[in-house]
Design a protein around this motif. Structure first.
Motif, PDB file in Angstrom:
ATOM      1  N   SER A   1       3.635  -8.057  -3.738  1.00  0.00           N
ATOM      2  CA  SER A   1       1.874  -8.138  -4.427  1.00  0.00           C
ATOM      3  C   SER A   1       2.337  -8.873  -5.665  1.00  0.00           C
ATOM      4  O   SER A   1       1.835  -8.842  -7.294  1.00  0.00           O
ATOM      5  CB  SER A   1       2.153  -6.337  -4.833  1.00  0.00           C
ATOM      6  OG  SER A   1       3.104  -5.679  -5.485  1.00  0.00           O
TER       7      SER A   1
ATOM      8  N   ILE B   1      -0.193  -7.935   1.642  1.00  0.00           N
ATOM      9  CA  ILE B   1      -0.734  -6.388   1.125  1.00  0.00           C
ATOM     10  C   ILE B   1      -1.807  -5.428   2.425  1.00  0.00           C
ATOM     11  O   ILE B   1      -2.580  -5.918   2.502  1.00  0.00           O
ATOM     12  CB  ILE B   1      -1.203  -6.104  -0.040  1.00  0.00           C
ATOM     13  CG1 ILE B   1       0.095  -6.941  -1.627  1.00  0.00           C
ATOM     14  CG2 ILE B   1      -1.374  -4.925  -0.317  1.00  0.00           C
ATOM     15  CD1 ILE B   1      -1.274  -6.853  -2.674  1.00  0.00           C
TER      16      ILE B   1
ATOM     17  N   LYS C   1       5.019  -4.649   1.184  1.00  0.00           N
ATOM     18  CA  LYS C   1       4.261  -5.091   0.841  1.00  0.00           C
ATOM     19  C   LYS C   1       5.113  -6.583  -0.100  1.00  0.00           C
ATOM     20  O   LYS C   1       5.821  -6.086  -0.041  1.00  0.00           O
ATOM     21  CB  LYS C   1       3.456  -5.083   0.429  1.00  0.00           C
ATOM     22  CG  LYS C   1       3.419  -4.080  -0.902  1.00  0.00           C
ATOM     23  CD  LYS C   1       2.535  -2.891  -1.919  1.00  0.00           C
ATOM     24  CE  LYS C   1       2.970  -2.714  -3.093  1.00  0.00           C
ATOM     25  NZ  LYS C   1       2.179  -1.744  -3.450  1.00  0.00           N
TER      26      LYS C   1
ATOM     27  N   ASN D   1      -7.339  -6.221   3.842  1.00  0.00           N
ATOM     28  CA  ASN D   1      -6.216  -6.773   3.880  1.00  0.00           C
ATOM     29  C   ASN D   1      -6.014  -7.268   2.711  1.00  0.00           C
ATOM     30  O   ASN D   1      -7.462  -8.620   2.571  1.00  0.00           O
ATOM     31  CB  ASN D   1      -5.122  -6.939   5.140  1.00  0.00           C
ATOM     32  CG  ASN D   1      -5.706  -5.658   5.841  1.00  0.00           C
ATOM     33  OD1 ASN D   1      -4.101  -4.969   6.123  1.00  0.00           O
ATOM     34  ND2 ASN D   1      -6.588  -5.529   7.019  1.00  0.00           N
TER      35      ASN D   1
END
Length: 218
Positions: free
Chosen positions: A126, A134, A124, A91
């Motif tokens: 990113s 994430i 998430k 993670n």
């Protein structure tokens, strides 16, 4: 120290390993990450019990400083950390004690870990211009935009753009790179540095020494 200590820690049940990185010191990120990953891998190899129950979390701290860095540097670092997280099925989360939304988010993460609920899975983040979040399994090499890579390949790519403190000291100060001079141990990395030498010289001014104690940030 990590190599000697981790195997001796008595582990029962699920095991979560957190790697804390100082994002404000860009030239030290890779060394810290690589050293910590090696200790983690050595630990799970020695202790077969935790191999099936281990969880990896990479936390990038001092995001309040990192977010003001050059856009290309942020992109390279984020892609490197995402690559390692994908490779190791870990993670990834960015954090700052100076930004309350990020404090709450990390508290949720550790609350989930502490009470056996695992890493909270939500949408998430990113985008390298935002604080990364994430959970494992929600990222991929395709999403990052690079081919599947080994740890050494990720390292070569990262150091070609953001050299570590020790690598900068190895670069000649004459302003030219002789074709017969080997600056790094890895031939691939040596070639990459030759292609981007001017960029590397400019990077040497990025990592300003920070007189901030992480544990006393707040």
């Amino acid at each position: 120290m990590l190599k000697n200590v981790l195997p001796s820690v008595p582990i029962r049940g699920n095991y979560t390993y957190c790697i804390m990185l100082d994002l404000s010191k860009v030239k030290h990120i890779w060394h810290t990450l690589e050293t910590s990953v090696k200790a983690f891998q050595d630990s799970i190899i020695i202790n077969e019990l935790i191999k099936k129950h281990s969880e990896l979390i990479i936390i990038g701290g001092k995001y309040d400083i990192f977010k003001n860095y050059d856009m290309e540097i942020k992109k390279v670092i984020c892609n490197s950390l995402r690559s390692v997280a994908v490779l190791l099925k870990g993670n990834l989360i960015f954090f700052s004690s100076k930004e309350q939304p990020l404090v709450r988010r990390v508290k949720e993460v550790f609350h989930g870990i502490g009470f056996g609920n695992g890493f909270p899975v939500k949408d998430k983040v990113s985008n390298f211009n935002k604080p990364i979040y994430i959970p494992k399994g929600l990222d991929s090499w395709e999403n990052i935009g690079i081919a599947p890579s080994t740890m050494e390949q990720i390292k070569a790519r990262h150091l070609s753009m953001v050299p570590s403190e020790t690598e900068i000291q190895k670069v000649p100060s004459t302003g030219t790179v002789q074709g017969s001079t080997s600056t790094y141990a890895e031939p691939m990395l040596d070639n990459l540095v030759k292609l981007k030498y001017n960029d590397l010289r400019n990077l040497s001014s990025l990592d300003v020494s920070m007189n901030i104690d992480f544990y006393n940030e707040s």
